[in-house]
Design a protein around this motif. Sequence first.
Motif, PDB file in Angstrom:
ATOM      1  N   ILE A  64      56.668  11.944  47.209  1.00 36.16           N
ATOM      2  CA  ILE A  64      55.494  11.984  48.081  1.00 36.16           C
ATOM      3  C   ILE A  64      54.216  11.650  47.317  1.00 36.16           C
ATOM      4  CG2 ILE A  64      54.112  13.482  49.571  1.00 36.16           C
ATOM      5  CD1 ILE A  64      56.642  15.046  50.175  1.00 36.16           C
ATOM      6  N   TYR A  65      54.106  12.173  46.097  1.00 37.20           N
ATOM      7  CA  TYR A  65      52.873  12.029  45.321  1.00 37.20           C
ATOM      8  C   TYR A  65      53.203  11.337  44.006  1.00 37.20           C
ATOM      9  CZ  TYR A  65      48.141  13.334  43.873  1.00 37.20           C
ATOM     10  OH  TYR A  65      46.815  13.314  43.493  1.00 37.20           O
ATOM     11  N   PRO A  66      52.696  10.122  43.786  1.00 38.42           N
ATOM     12  CA  PRO A  66      53.072   9.368  42.571  1.00 38.42           C
ATOM     13  C   PRO A  66      52.733  10.114  41.273  1.00 38.42           C
ATOM     14  CG  PRO A  66      51.984   7.950  44.169  1.00 38.42           C
ATOM     15  CD  PRO A  66      51.838   9.346  44.681  1.00 38.42           C
ATOM     16  N   ASP A  67      51.503  10.601  41.175  1.00 39.00           N
ATOM     17  CA  ASP A  67      51.089  11.307  39.958  1.00 39.00           C
ATOM     18  C   ASP A  67      51.378  12.807  40.116  1.00 39.00           C
ATOM     19  OD1 ASP A  67      50.063  11.759  37.473  1.00 39.00           O
ATOM     20  OD2 ASP A  67      47.951  11.695  38.088  1.00 39.00           O
ATOM     21  N   TYR A  68      52.649  13.129  40.354  1.00 40.76           N
ATOM     22  CA  TYR A  68      53.011  14.512  40.666  1.00 40.76           C
ATOM     23  C   TYR A  68      52.897  15.433  39.466  1.00 40.76           C
ATOM     24  CZ  TYR A  68      57.571  14.121  38.355  1.00 40.76           C
ATOM     25  OH  TYR A  68      58.575  13.979  37.430  1.00 40.76           O
ATOM     26  N   LYS A  69      53.009  14.892  38.250  1.00 40.91           N
ATOM     27  CA  LYS A  69      52.898  15.742  37.061  1.00 40.91           C
ATOM     28  C   LYS A  69      51.492  16.319  36.923  1.00 40.91           C
ATOM     29  CE  LYS A  69      56.599  13.634  34.346  1.00 40.91           C
ATOM     30  NZ  LYS A  69      56.970  12.994  33.056  1.00 40.91           N
ATOM     31  N   SER A  70      50.486  15.518  37.160  1.00 39.74           N
ATOM     32  CA  SER A  70      49.106  16.017  37.126  1.00 39.74           C
ATOM     33  C   SER A  70      48.875  17.022  38.237  1.00 39.74           C
ATOM     34  CB  SER A  70      48.116  14.855  37.255  1.00 39.74           C
ATOM     35  OG  SER A  70      48.244  13.949  36.180  1.00 39.74           O
ATOM     36  N   LEU A  71      49.479  16.768  39.385  1.00 35.33           N
ATOM     37  CA  LEU A  71      49.359  17.701  40.501  1.00 35.33           C
ATOM     38  C   LEU A  71      50.007  19.042  40.155  1.00 35.33           C
ATOM     39  CD1 LEU A  71      48.519  18.164  43.484  1.00 35.33           C
ATOM     40  CD2 LEU A  71      50.790  17.331  44.134  1.00 35.33           C
ATOM     41  N   LEU A  72      51.185  19.010  39.537  1.00 37.74           N
ATOM     42  CA  LEU A  72      51.863  20.242  39.142  1.00 37.74           C
ATOM     43  C   LEU A  72      51.067  20.995  38.075  1.00 37.74           C
ATOM     44  CD1 LEU A  72      55.662  19.295  38.970  1.00 37.74           C
ATOM     45  CD2 LEU A  72      54.541  20.823  40.593  1.00 37.74           C
ATOM     46  N   CYS A  73      50.513  20.278  37.098  1.00 39.60           N
ATOM     47  CA  CYS A  73      49.693  20.920  36.065  1.00 39.60           C
ATOM     48  C   CYS A  73      48.504  21.633  36.690  1.00 39.60           C
ATOM     49  CB  CYS A  73      49.212  19.886  35.056  1.00 39.60           C
ATOM     50  SG  CYS A  73      50.469  19.341  33.876  1.00 39.60           S
ATOM     51  N   CYS A  74      47.875  20.985  37.655  1.00 41.42           N
ATOM     52  CA  CYS A  74      46.722  21.582  38.331  1.00 41.42           C
ATOM     53  C   CYS A  74      47.136  22.839  39.083  1.00 41.42           C
ATOM     54  CB  CYS A  74      46.100  20.552  39.272  1.00 41.42           C
ATOM     55  SG  CYS A  74      44.650  21.157  40.165  1.00 41.42           S
ATOM     56  N   TYR A  75      48.254  22.774  39.797  1.00 40.97           N
ATOM     57  CA  TYR A  75      48.718  23.917  40.585  1.00 40.97           C
ATOM     58  C   TYR A  75      49.157  25.072  39.690  1.00 40.97           C
ATOM     59  CZ  TYR A  75      51.915  26.716  43.416  1.00 40.97           C
ATOM     60  OH  TYR A  75      52.575  27.766  44.024  1.00 40.97           O
ATOM     61  N   LEU A  76      50.004  24.787  38.700  1.00 38.09           N
ATOM     62  CA  LEU A  76      50.523  25.840  37.833  1.00 38.09           C
ATOM     63  C   LEU A  76      49.406  26.484  37.010  1.00 38.09           C
ATOM     64  CD1 LEU A  76      53.795  24.122  36.540  1.00 38.09           C
ATOM     65  CD2 LEU A  76      53.575  25.805  38.378  1.00 38.09           C
ATOM     66  N   SER A  77      48.505  25.668  36.489  1.00 41.58           N
ATOM     67  CA  SER A  77      47.406  26.202  35.682  1.00 41.58           C
ATOM     68  C   SER A  77      46.478  27.069  36.521  1.00 41.58           C
ATOM     69  CB  SER A  77      46.620  25.060  35.038  1.00 41.58           C
ATOM     70  OG  SER A  77      45.653  25.550  34.144  1.00 41.58           O
ATOM     71  N   GLY A  78      46.247  26.668  37.772  1.00 44.75           N
ATOM     72  CA  GLY A  78      45.393  27.463  38.644  1.00 44.75           C
ATOM     73  C   GLY A  78      45.991  28.816  38.961  1.00 44.75           C
ATOM     74  N   ILE A  79      47.314  28.873  39.130  1.00 47.51           N
ATOM     75  CA  ILE A  79      47.979  30.144  39.435  1.00 47.51           C
ATOM     76  C   ILE A  79      48.074  31.037  38.194  1.00 47.51           C
ATOM     77  CG2 ILE A  79      50.137  31.209  40.193  1.00 47.51           C
ATOM     78  CD1 ILE A  79      48.646  29.901  42.455  1.00 47.51           C
TER      79      ILE A  79
END
Length: 304
Positions: free
Chosen positions: A26-41
């Motif tokens: 769904i999201y090409p740059d999913y690794k950056s998205l995951l880093c943002c989500y995990l780091s925020g939590i």
Amino acid sequence: MGGDLFMVRDSFMLENQIPLWLISLIYPDYKSLLCCYLSGIVFGDQRMQTLPWENGVGREPTHLFEALICAYLSPHETQKNSTTPTNSLRVFKKYIPFFMRYIQAKEKKSRSRTTWKMINNSFRSATDLKAKGVHFRRSSNCLTDIKFFSFAFYAELHLPFSYITYNSMVFFSNAIALEMSPEAGYSTYGMTTYFTFMKTLIHNVNDIKVLREKGVLYSLLATDEDVVALFKSIDTFGFAIEDYFTDVKERIEDHCNSKCRTWMAELINTKFKSPWTVMALAAASFLLCLTFLQTYYTINPATN
């Protein structure tokens, strides 16, 4: 804002998990998205630049919640002096090596215990440990980063910092359930072991206050009573992987069973708790020395 809170809460439910491969489609740059989500939590900011499993820590998770558990159990940033004694302790060790070697030899000898004794370790709450001369320090974000340093009359227990929010009940319950599930044969039971260890430290609101003042626990709940209720409501059935904290528990046991250490800790906590008491003792000692000198020179006057 309210929708975001419910969305985060729903993302902690095992039945709502999204496979990581689907996110990558769904999201090409999913690794950056995951880093943002995990780091925020985990941290409440955006400090995470790489995913935990990309650094060779564990295998790649299958879904979002498993990725979050991996982030909690992987060290990303360690505070200065988090896993080593403080400067004062290093100075103590440098200038009093004899006592350090003696204490280490005694600890090594007493650590040869049977399996039953290791399982039946009498463990103290945070308040009791503080009264025994144990000081709490903040280690890192990794929930298995727990270390104990014991010296003459002084000790430090380094604990990872944890954020307690209104979603913590859902998060920890589902994390423990995931580790206990038959499908998670690869699990290291890090979350379950951490929570079991913390339940032994937290018995009442005084324990929460001790850990909160040292930066080990951050709570968004209304009262400390709510935090105690949260830890008591989640049952781990006493399950823990002893390989994680066996050495820590043995060192705590050795420290608390040492009468010399505990007596000195009780003396400091009761007699020298206030700085005014220390100042009064210093002034009294100074006056005593002056009185002694005055008496000495009165009996033995100086002659020219």
